[in-house]
Design a protein around this motif. Sequence first.
Motif: not given
Length: 327
Positions: A123, A125, A246
Amino acid sequence: MACSTDRILGACLGTAVGDALGMPIEGISHQNVRTYYKGIKEFRADEQRKDLDAGQWTDDTQMTFALVQALAASDGPAGWPSAVAGEYVAMREHARRWGPTTTAAIDRLADGVAPENAGESEEPTNGAAMRAAPLGAWWCCTGATREEAWSAIRPVLAVTHRHPAALAAGFGQAAAVQEAMAVDVETFDAATFWQTLTDHVTYAEKKLAEDGAADTRVSDRLDRLRMHLDEFPLDMRDLCDGAGVRADEAWPYACAMFARRPHLLENTLLSSINVGGDADTHGAMLGSLLGALHGWDAFPAEWHEGLEARERLEEEAGALAGAITAA
């Protein structure tokens, strides 16, 4: 002056202020911020989730100050990953709004996985960037080269995040704090700041590509923003495809808002937060940049007085200041 205790406290506690201001509208659209909150102008309780009161902060501040404590107590960068991992695991019982990326990594640490292998790789992030302010303060105060900073900072960020975009943004936030701390408000130049920031992020992406993790989405976003640093906040948000979780969204947005009006501490922080989205996180990242530039004393008195556990946070950030200015 650069690397003063006031600037270090500003970078660390600025994170907590921005986090606490954005906390009640985390994940809420700009329209709903306007409709249901009439805009954030001060510390507010979370009226939607009803879990946190005015002035309280979330995982952004928890993780940042876990880093503050680990850096202050360790002899040097070689010991940081293990020290940080220990602090993260110790926090599990009183975690606040930890996202799934962080939760998964810390669960692995608690199960005995080594810090270099625990981080989440899937991910991209903001979690690495949101807590990077203490690393930027260390970078500025020690005068480390970019190569030395990369070698020290990447392993710390990778304890929870191994996605190349997350690492590039995390290194970029440390670099941004370092750059903000190294100049005065009167001499800050947005174009120079942006070029230097882009250079640092591009360097990080190239180093990650050497390890087989090529991803340029963060530097691409910085390039897209380069000619738009005087846009209105909502337009800046749109240029980032939102201000969400993000690494190529909320972090570049926070940096662009900082470059847009760095001399207006209160106005810049509130106008950024009121855009909505991942408001506690881009508030935390922007608050750390404004604090690194202006110092903790420049924040409004009501933000000092209303911030949860302010005296403890000041003490912990002061210990970090003592450690890194003596290094």
